[in-house]
Design an enzyme around this catalytic site. Structure first.
Site, PDB file in Angstrom:
ATOM      1  N   HIS A  54       0.847  -1.188   0.000  1.00 33.05           N
ATOM      2  CA  HIS A  54       0.000   0.000   0.000  1.00 33.05           C
ATOM      3  C   HIS A  54       0.887   1.243   0.000  1.00 33.05           C
ATOM      4  O   HIS A  54       2.107   1.134   0.168  1.00 33.05           O
ATOM      5  CB  HIS A  54      -0.946   0.010   1.217  1.00 33.05           C
ATOM      6  CG  HIS A  54      -0.248   0.034   2.542  1.00 33.05           C
ATOM      7  ND1 HIS A  54      -0.213  -1.048   3.392  1.00 33.05           N
ATOM      8  CD2 HIS A  54       0.464   0.998   3.155  1.00 33.05           C
ATOM      9  CE1 HIS A  54       0.462  -0.739   4.470  1.00 33.05           C
ATOM     10  NE2 HIS A  54       0.908   0.498   4.341  1.00 33.05           N
TER      11      HIS A  54
HETATM   12  P1  TYD Z   1      -1.745  -2.763   7.575  1.00 32.90           P
HETATM   13  O1  TYD Z   1      -1.177  -1.406   7.772  1.00 32.90           O
HETATM   14  O2  TYD Z   1      -2.521  -3.022   6.330  1.00 32.90           O
HETATM   15  O3  TYD Z   1      -0.601  -3.875   7.707  1.00 32.90           O
HETATM   16  P2  TYD Z   1       0.724  -4.135   6.873  1.00 32.90           P
HETATM   17  O4  TYD Z   1       1.003  -2.953   6.020  1.00 32.90           O
HETATM   18  O5  TYD Z   1       1.769  -4.380   7.881  1.00 32.90           O
HETATM   19  O6  TYD Z   1       0.518  -5.372   6.061  1.00 32.90           O
HETATM   20  O7  TYD Z   1      -2.653  -3.101   8.837  1.00 32.90           O
HETATM   21  C1  TYD Z   1      -3.183  -4.404   9.056  1.00 32.90           C
HETATM   22  C2  TYD Z   1      -4.403  -4.270   9.956  1.00 32.90           C
HETATM   23  O8  TYD Z   1      -4.037  -3.702  11.219  1.00 32.90           O
HETATM   24  C3  TYD Z   1      -5.492  -3.368   9.371  1.00 32.90           C
HETATM   25  O9  TYD Z   1      -6.735  -3.999   9.596  1.00 32.90           O
HETATM   26  C4  TYD Z   1      -5.419  -2.112  10.182  1.00 32.90           C
HETATM   27  C5  TYD Z   1      -4.791  -2.538  11.489  1.00 32.90           C
HETATM   28  N1  TYD Z   1      -3.923  -1.475  12.058  1.00 32.90           N
HETATM   29  C6  TYD Z   1      -4.372  -0.723  13.111  1.00 32.90           C
HETATM   30  O10 TYD Z   1      -5.502  -0.902  13.610  1.00 32.90           O
HETATM   31  N2  TYD Z   1      -3.546   0.251  13.629  1.00 32.90           N
HETATM   32  C7  TYD Z   1      -2.317   0.485  13.117  1.00 32.90           C
HETATM   33  O11 TYD Z   1      -1.588   1.381  13.608  1.00 32.90           O
HETATM   34  C8  TYD Z   1      -1.862  -0.311  11.998  1.00 32.90           C
HETATM   35  C9  TYD Z   1      -0.497  -0.091  11.388  1.00 32.90           C
HETATM   36  C10 TYD Z   1      -2.689  -1.281  11.506  1.00 32.90           C
END
Ligand code: TYD
Length: 137
Positions: A54
């Protein structure tokens, strides 16, 4: 959004060393290019898994391999680069508008992320075509 991957830099973090080990301390407005509003860490990432996938519209982040190692692929829509992080005193500063993927996590790796804003889903661009459209705006 004109930020390019060349705006993402590796920061050498301060290290206080003595024979009993090391300390790295990060303080707002001293050792960081933005004010920290949120800290999170990734751990227990199964071998072969990829995180990220992303971009963020406004968020800035500093990514540190506080334990183990992993790769960060950064992409500005024109150019891509893979950065290997494997030292707790080195951080990758990712500016807004950069697609990123984190991959090749070593066993037991811990990825510390310092972020410039609270969690906000509306700041994410999770679709690569939407990202390319965002870049040409
Ligand atoms: P995401 O940022 O998509 O993970 P990555 O980039 O590491 O693969 O986040 C995964 C899930 O965690 C998503 O449902 C949102 C949640 N999340 C939070 O609730 N708070 C946060 O600070 C972060 C980074 C993620």
């Amino acid at each position: 959004m004109t930020n390019s991957i060349n705006s993402c830099t590796i920061l050498d973090l301060p290290k206080i060393h003595n024979r009993a080990g090391n300390i790295t301390a990060l303080e707002n407005n001293i050792s960081l290019p933005f004010e920290i509003k949120r800290v999170y860490f990734l751990y227990d990432v199964p071998g072969g898994e990829c995180r990220g996938g992303h971009a963020h519209k406004e968020l800035e982040q500093l990514i540190v391999a506080v334990s183990g190692a992993f790769d960060v692929m950064i992409d500005d829509g024109n150019e891509k680069k893979v950065i290997h992080l494997n030292r707790p005193f080195r951080g990758l500063h990712i500016v807004p508008g950069i697609w990123r993927e984190l991959l090749n996590f070593s066993s037991g790796a811990i990825c510390l992320v310092l972020a410039s804003a609270l969690y906000q889903e509306s700041d994410y661009i999770r679709n690569y075509t939407d990202f390319l459209n965002f870049k040409i705006k």
